[in-house]
Design an enzyme around this catalytic site. Structure first.
Site, PDB file in Angstrom:
ATOM      1  N   GLY A   9      -0.943  -5.164   0.030  1.00  0.00           N
ATOM      2  CA  GLY A   9      -1.843  -4.898  -1.091  1.00  0.00           C
ATOM      3  C   GLY A   9      -1.287  -5.416  -2.406  1.00  0.00           C
ATOM      4  O   GLY A   9      -2.051  -5.759  -3.314  1.00  0.00           O
ATOM      5  N   GLU A  51      -2.105  -9.038  -2.394  1.00  0.00           N
ATOM      6  CA  GLU A  51      -3.567  -9.141  -2.532  1.00  0.00           C
ATOM      7  C   GLU A  51      -3.982  -8.909  -3.982  1.00  0.00           C
ATOM      8  O   GLU A  51      -4.895  -9.560  -4.489  1.00  0.00           O
ATOM      9  CB  GLU A  51      -4.259  -8.123  -1.613  1.00  0.00           C
ATOM     10  CG  GLU A  51      -4.191  -8.508  -0.138  1.00  0.00           C
ATOM     11  CD  GLU A  51      -4.875  -7.485   0.742  1.00  0.00           C
ATOM     12  OE1 GLU A  51      -4.410  -6.336   0.753  1.00  0.00           O
ATOM     13  OE2 GLU A  51      -5.870  -7.840   1.404  1.00  0.00           O
ATOM     14  N   GLU A  80       0.764  -6.849   7.022  1.00  0.00           N
ATOM     15  CA  GLU A  80      -0.016  -5.769   7.639  1.00  0.00           C
ATOM     16  C   GLU A  80      -0.015  -5.809   9.161  1.00  0.00           C
ATOM     17  O   GLU A  80      -0.020  -4.792   9.831  1.00  0.00           O
ATOM     18  CB  GLU A  80      -1.474  -5.813   7.145  1.00  0.00           C
ATOM     19  CG  GLU A  80      -1.677  -5.302   5.744  1.00  0.00           C
ATOM     20  CD  GLU A  80      -1.388  -6.332   4.653  1.00  0.00           C
ATOM     21  OE1 GLU A  80      -0.832  -7.404   4.963  1.00  0.00           O
ATOM     22  OE2 GLU A  80      -1.711  -6.037   3.489  1.00  0.00           O
ATOM     23  N   ALA A  86       0.843  -1.191   0.000  1.00  0.00           N
ATOM     24  CA  ALA A  86       0.000   0.000   0.000  1.00  0.00           C
ATOM     25  C   ALA A  86       0.878   1.241   0.000  1.00  0.00           C
ATOM     26  O   ALA A  86       2.063   1.180   0.299  1.00  0.00           O
ATOM     27  CB  ALA A  86      -0.878   0.002   1.243  1.00  0.00           C
TER      28      ALA A  86
END
Ligand code: NAD
Length: 704
Positions: free
Chosen positions: A103, A106, A126, A64
């Site tokens: 992310g 993901e 995370e 992210a």
């Protein structure tokens, strides 16, 4: 489609190749998310037969864009983009190199196939920022890798290699050679073989494979490991939802719990630690382009507890080390401990025999200073005795080549005095490791009055290379960490006299999140260490208030040295090493309280925590005023990485800001009135900021 600055598209061999280019690490910024969504949408109607998602630069999407955290959400959100990817009518292959984390990983899980080069690493880290994967990671990972493996990966946050990911079906194909060409070929093969559009959301998890009570048991196990942290617990809830609920409902559970974690003070604290760690690596008055010296060979003087561990740190990154001891016997003992430490790692399956042999080959022993003529860096770790240290430095000065850096691992001695034992004080500094040196992440780099800029820059760089988190300290007694610890230890003793039991004090500290309370810590380190240090200080003329050590000293005099003698503040079960309260210690404490005329009372856990933590904060404030530490964040880093202060509380200075400096200051004034000014003297900076209603963070911003 039109190419944007960060996402471009071209069709090669009938495969639509989406290339992300958002240096330095392809973080998932709004522009990247929007570009990716537009590219996949446009590709639905073009001539391509399948799509490849690949990244330019040194890595796949690394994660992210954490600078967006805490700001209003920018559209499109990552979960929205990933739905677009997953629902693509053309199959998408993610092509991974570098690190696909958070992310980034993901994103690849929303694609239909994943290929990677062998050197790639993937993971969902995370939890290390006090949050959980919020873009489907907790729902998709267990559907592919299974519940147990997914829980391990997501609650630990540790990345895994492409080979491990492939064993867990998280990677479908490991590509040899050029990734781009390999990924296009792989996508073509999939099209030609009529491979299905594999949407992870369509997989149902077979709950019958889990033993009854599995999630509850897992939560209990985690509660011990991640004391008081909410994110690991919420991750279990998300994975449980992946098992019990349809995908869209599971995603909703994940979203709600993600928001809860993101808004928690724990996550704020952990994000602070993340940024503070990076900030600590920068020395304020050193230009970023300060030259560094080449470190190809290292010497360690003293192969005891610290020297051996430090030698391992260098061998672990392939740097040859020469370890010097006083005689052949001490040398053999030191090398033997290193061999034993490595074999334990091999026994645990964390290192191969070949790797161990390789590392051991890099560590040579000697008893002759002449063998150190070629080294680029020497780290001294002999007994904590100023005369011996000065003697060692004078000898090093005589044999080391010009430009060699000479560091001392001293815990308390004056680095400038040690430097003065040489004719090149500009090459001398402190490199203060923590025990066990091959494990603990912190390295305090101690800047002497005359230390040259390039010597400092080199120490910070080599520290990073051996996997340490570096924080800079100026010279003072105990540097940042041990100096602050003084008041913490004194209060633990005074709390005993005031009526708190060892178990109560340790439990309060451990419930706060410390890995180990102060008295259990004393037992682990050995109570004789502090005893000898006090003797030395008293011999040098220091007056130490007997209330701050009479219990500890009495235990040593009774032969209770801590774990190594089977008893200290506690008794230790010889088999399990479990600590057990000891009525004899309770009686001893009572007798000492009577001796000092102290009336014992009930003490709350809140009072224990305040009396242990506020001395850290107060001393930290002095350390900032004196310029010993560069920033409050550096102090936090020292405590989180060197003293196992809970990262979910952000370090003592961040914690102080969260409690409110006025509250801290008022409590310190109250303690001073109750216990005396010899134990509590509010630091002027703390008083000033408290009265202004300010914070250490706000003060730090004015100092940059
Ligand atoms: P230690 O007693 O385990 O080891 C010291 C070693 O130095 C011994 O093996 C000894 O034989 C050797 N030695 C003594 N004089 C020597 C000389 N003149 N030349 C070569 N070798 C010599 O001590 P330690 O715990 O490893 O501590 C070493 C240093 O590290 C001290 O300054 C200590 O304050 C500091 N330190 C210790 C810790 C810790 O937790 N133990 C943590 C940080 C820093």
């Amino acid at each position: 489609m039109t190419n944007t600055a960060v996402v471009s598209y071209e069709i090669i061999d009938n495969i639509g190749v989406i290339t992300v280019n958002n240096p330095p690490v392809n973080a998932l910024s709004q522009a990247l998310r929007a570009g990716l969504q537009a590219a996949v949408t446009a590709a639905q109607t073009d001539a391509s037969e399948a799509l490849v998602l690949i990244c330019a630069g040194r890595t796949f999407i690394a994660g992210a864009d954490i600078t967006e955290f805490g700001k209003p959400p920018l559209s499109p959100s990552l979960p929205e983009v990933l739905i677009t990817l997953e629902n693509s009518r053309k199959l998408i292959v993610a092509a991974i190199h570098g690190t696909a984390l958070g992310g980034g990983f993901e994103t690849s899980l929303a694609c239909h196939y994943r290929c990677a080069v062998a050197s790639a690493k993937v993971g969902l880290p995370e939890v290390k920022l006090g949050i959980l994967p919020g873009a489907g990671g907790t729902q998709r990972m267990p559907r592919v890798a299974g519940v147990k493996a997914a829980l391990e990966l997501i609650t630990s946050g540790n990345p895994i290699s492409a080979a491990e990911a492939s064993d867990m079906s998280l990677i479908d194909e490991v590509i040899e050679g050029d990734l781009r060409a390999g990924a296009i070929r792989y996508a073509r093969d999939l099209v030609e073989s009529g491979a299905p559009l594999k949407r992870i959301r369509d997989i149902t998890i077979d709950a019958s494979l889990l033993e009854p009570g599995f999630f509850e048991n897992y939560r209990k196990k985690l509660a011990q490991r991640a004391r008081g942290q909410i994110a690991p617990d919420r991750i279990v809830s998300c994975v449980e939802a992946a098992v019990r609920l349809p995908m869209d409902q599971g995603l909703q559970v994940e979203r709600d719990l993600f928001v809860e974690c993101l808004q928690s003070s724990q996550s704020r604290a952990m994000r602070h630690v993340f940024f503070a760690e990076r900030e600590a690596a920068k020395i304020k008055d050193l230009p970023a382009n300060t030259p560094v010296r080449d470190i190809k060979r290292v010497a360690i003087i003293g192969g005891g507890t610290m020297g051996g561990g430090i030698a391992m740190c260098f061998a672990n990154v392939g740097i040859p080390v020469t370890m010097l001891e006083i005689n052949a016997e001490a040398l053999e003992r030191g090398l033997g401990i290193i061999r034993k430490n490595y074999s334990i790692t091999v026994q645990k399956g964390k290192m191969s025999e070949a790797e161990m042999a390789e590392r051991l080959q890099l560590i040579n022993g000697t008893t002759a200073y002449a063998d150190l003529a070629d080294v680029d860096l020497v780290i001294e770790a002999v007994f904590e005795n100023p005369d011996i240290k000065k003697e060692v430095f004078a000898k090093l000065d005589a044999v080391c080549k010009p430009g060699a850096i000479m560091a001392t691992n001293t815990s308390y001695q004056n680095v400038d005095d040690i430097a003065a034992a040489t004719k090149r004080p500009q090459d001398v500094l402190g490199m203060h490791f923590f025990s066990p040196a091959n494990v603990m992440k912190l390295l305090e780099v101690v800047r002497g009055a005359k230390t040259a800029d390039d010597v400092l820059a080199t120490a910070m760089q080599i520290g990073k290379k051996i996997g340490k988190v570096c924080a800079l300290s100026r010279v003072c007694y105990g540097f940042i960490g041990n100096r602050m610890l003084g008041g913490y230890g004194r209060q633990a003793q005074l709390l005993l006299l005031d009526g708190a039991s060892p178990a109560q004090i340790d439990a309060a500290a451990e419930d706060f999140g410390m890995a180990m309370g102060p008295l259990a810590m004393g037992d682990l380190a050995g109570l004789d260490v502090g005893y000898k240090a006090r003797q030395a200080r008293e011999a040098a003329g220091d007056k130490i208030d007997p209330r701050t050590h009479s219990i500890a000293s009495a235990l040593v005099e009774m032969g209770r040295l801590g774990q190594k003698s089977g008893a200290g503040y506690y008794q230790y079960d010889p088999q399990t090493r479990a600590r057990l309260p000891d009525p004899a210690v309770d009686a001893l404490i009572k007798a000492h309280a009577e001796k000092f005329g102290i009336r014992q009372r009930e003490i709350s856990s809140d009072e224990i925590v305040a009396r242990l933590m506020y001395p850290l904060i107060n001393e930290g404030a002095l350390i900032l005023e004196e310029g010993i530490a560069q920033r409050p964040g550096d102090i936090d880093i020292v405590y989180v990485y060197g003293y196992a202060f809970p990262s979910a509380k952000g370090g003592p200075m961040f914690y102080a800001d969260e409690v409110g400096l006025k509250n801290v200051y008022d409590s310190i004034c109250r303690f001073r009135d109750e216990q005396g000014a010899e134990f509590w003297k509010p630091a002027p900076l703390l008083e000033k900021l408290a009265k202004e209603g300010s914070t250490f963070a706000a003060w730090a911003a004015t100092q940059e």
